[in-house]
Design a protein around this motif. Structure first.
Motif, PDB file in Angstrom:
ATOM      1  N   GLU A   1     -22.707  50.898  90.957  1.00  0.00           N
ATOM      2  CA  GLU A   1     -23.088  51.686  89.942  1.00  0.00           C
ATOM      3  C   GLU A   1     -24.187  50.928  89.297  1.00  0.00           C
ATOM      4  O   GLU A   1     -24.610  51.825  88.908  1.00  0.00           O
ATOM      5  N   HIS A   2     -24.540  49.716  90.135  1.00  0.00           N
ATOM      6  CA  HIS A   2     -26.458  49.149  89.059  1.00  0.00           C
ATOM      7  C   HIS A   2     -27.180  49.999  89.991  1.00  0.00           C
ATOM      8  O   HIS A   2     -28.237  50.795  88.629  1.00  0.00           O
ATOM      9  N   TYR A   3     -26.680  51.073  90.304  1.00  0.00           N
ATOM     10  CA  TYR A   3     -28.009  51.536  91.420  1.00  0.00           C
ATOM     11  C   TYR A   3     -28.189  52.851  90.858  1.00  0.00           C
ATOM     12  O   TYR A   3     -29.206  53.179  90.577  1.00  0.00           O
ATOM     13  N   LEU A   4     -26.841  53.669  90.192  1.00  0.00           N
ATOM     14  CA  LEU A   4     -27.404  54.872  89.785  1.00  0.00           C
ATOM     15  C   LEU A   4     -27.598  54.560  88.416  1.00  0.00           C
ATOM     16  O   LEU A   4     -28.117  55.270  88.280  1.00  0.00           O
ATOM     17  N   GLN A   5     -27.197  53.255  87.824  1.00  0.00           N
ATOM     18  CA  GLN A   5     -28.207  53.450  86.514  1.00  0.00           C
ATOM     19  C   GLN A   5     -29.019  53.280  86.827  1.00  0.00           C
ATOM     20  O   GLN A   5     -29.996  54.057  85.760  1.00  0.00           O
ATOM     21  N   ALA A   6     -29.547  52.311  87.750  1.00  0.00           N
ATOM     22  CA  ALA A   6     -31.003  52.511  87.566  1.00  0.00           C
ATOM     23  C   ALA A   6     -32.063  53.540  87.838  1.00  0.00           C
ATOM     24  O   ALA A   6     -33.029  54.206  86.759  1.00  0.00           O
ATOM     25  N   LEU A   7     -31.234  55.034  88.609  1.00  0.00           N
ATOM     26  CA  LEU A   7     -31.894  55.955  88.910  1.00  0.00           C
ATOM     27  C   LEU A   7     -31.511  56.657  87.332  1.00  0.00           C
ATOM     28  O   LEU A   7     -32.517  57.494  87.383  1.00  0.00           O
ATOM     29  N   LYS A   8     -31.082  56.507  87.011  1.00  0.00           N
ATOM     30  CA  LYS A   8     -30.308  57.013  85.335  1.00  0.00           C
ATOM     31  C   LYS A   8     -31.808  56.873  83.897  1.00  0.00           C
ATOM     32  O   LYS A   8     -32.000  57.942  83.312  1.00  0.00           O
TER      33      LYS A   8
ATOM     34  N   ALA B   1     -25.809  51.810 100.267  1.00  0.00           N
ATOM     35  CA  ALA B   1     -24.306  51.228  99.961  1.00  0.00           C
ATOM     36  C   ALA B   1     -23.603  52.007 100.309  1.00  0.00           C
ATOM     37  O   ALA B   1     -22.409  51.861 100.497  1.00  0.00           O
ATOM     38  N   TYR B   2     -23.370  53.921 100.050  1.00  0.00           N
ATOM     39  CA  TYR B   2     -22.921  55.040 100.639  1.00  0.00           C
ATOM     40  C   TYR B   2     -22.548  54.534 101.923  1.00  0.00           C
ATOM     41  O   TYR B   2     -21.920  54.857 102.500  1.00  0.00           O
TER      42      TYR B   2
ATOM     43  N   LYS C   1     -20.106  56.838 103.306  1.00  0.00           N
ATOM     44  CA  LYS C   1     -20.162  58.234 102.503  1.00  0.00           C
ATOM     45  C   LYS C   1     -21.680  58.607 103.019  1.00  0.00           C
ATOM     46  O   LYS C   1     -22.785  58.518 102.704  1.00  0.00           O
ATOM     47  N   MET C   2     -21.016  58.828 104.476  1.00  0.00           N
ATOM     48  CA  MET C   2     -22.270  59.494 104.839  1.00  0.00           C
ATOM     49  C   MET C   2     -23.369  60.257 104.582  1.00  0.00           C
ATOM     50  O   MET C   2     -24.462  60.101 104.750  1.00  0.00           O
TER      51      MET C   2
ATOM     52  N   VAL D   1     -20.450  46.042  96.694  1.00  0.00           N
ATOM     53  CA  VAL D   1     -20.261  47.091  97.298  1.00  0.00           C
ATOM     54  C   VAL D   1     -20.503  48.507  96.051  1.00  0.00           C
ATOM     55  O   VAL D   1     -21.985  49.054  95.445  1.00  0.00           O
ATOM     56  N   ASP D   2     -19.925  48.474  95.680  1.00  0.00           N
ATOM     57  CA  ASP D   2     -19.480  48.950  95.019  1.00  0.00           C
ATOM     58  C   ASP D   2     -19.430  48.998  93.407  1.00  0.00           C
ATOM     59  O   ASP D   2     -19.974  49.532  92.545  1.00  0.00           O
ATOM     60  N   MET D   3     -19.523  47.760  93.190  1.00  0.00           N
ATOM     61  CA  MET D   3     -20.346  47.178  91.618  1.00  0.00           C
ATOM     62  C   MET D   3     -22.003  48.038  91.956  1.00  0.00           C
ATOM     63  O   MET D   3     -22.617  48.099  90.835  1.00  0.00           O
TER      64      MET D   3
END
Length: 162
Positions: free
Chosen positions: A29-36, A51-52, A57-58, A24-26
């Protein structure tokens, strides 16, 4: 990604694969990079919400689901997930609102109808619960949970099923 590290879709797809593997943590990271790399992708926001949620992380999950529905307002799953989270946080009225939105978009959404019925039942709104359960049984006459709770409602002498 080695050939084209700035390819947002590859990061999203890798995030999905990592989620399937329980990483999940990895995946985050990739979802955040995709959005960036490509902001404003409703599916990435939705999957980041999942994932959150898995990381408990509600508030972050809520933010991502809300961004997802802003970009793609016809996604009943995002509304459903918001309903589940808000009910789990004790914000029942907000949860009911999101379950209703999910059902409005997808009238045969069994999980949304069942959860809405259970929230009504827990809130003492017996007739609302009965109505949702009856609607659910019209959609799927074999739904044993709906039948169980409808029978429970019909017999006031039974103890609470939970």
């Amino acid at each position: 990604l080695d050939i084209k590290p700035d390819y947002a879709k590859a990061h999203h797809n890798l995030g999905l694969a990592l989620m399937d593997k329980g990483l999940v943590d990895m995946a985050i990271e990739h979802y955040l990079q995709a959005l960036k790399l490509a902001p404003g992708n409703a599916k990435v926001h939705f999957n980041l919400g999942i994932a959150y949620w898995k990381r408990a992380k509600m508030d972050d999950a809520i933010t991502q689901y809300k961004l997802s529905v802003e970009l793609e307002p016809n996604n009943p799953d995002a509304y459903y997930n918001l309903g589940v989270i808000f009910v789990s946080k004790g914000k029942v009225d907000k949860g009911i609102e999101y379950y209703r939105m999910a059902i409005r978009l997808k009238p045969d959404y069994e999980n949304a109808r069942l959860n809405l019925a259970l929230v009504y039942l827990e809130s003492g709104l017996i007739e609302n619960a009965r109505s949702e359960l009856a609607s659910l049984l019209k959609i799927n006459p074999n739904n044993n949970q709906a039948r169980f709770f409808l029978n429970y409602i019909s017999d006031p002498n039974k103890t609470h099923p939970r």
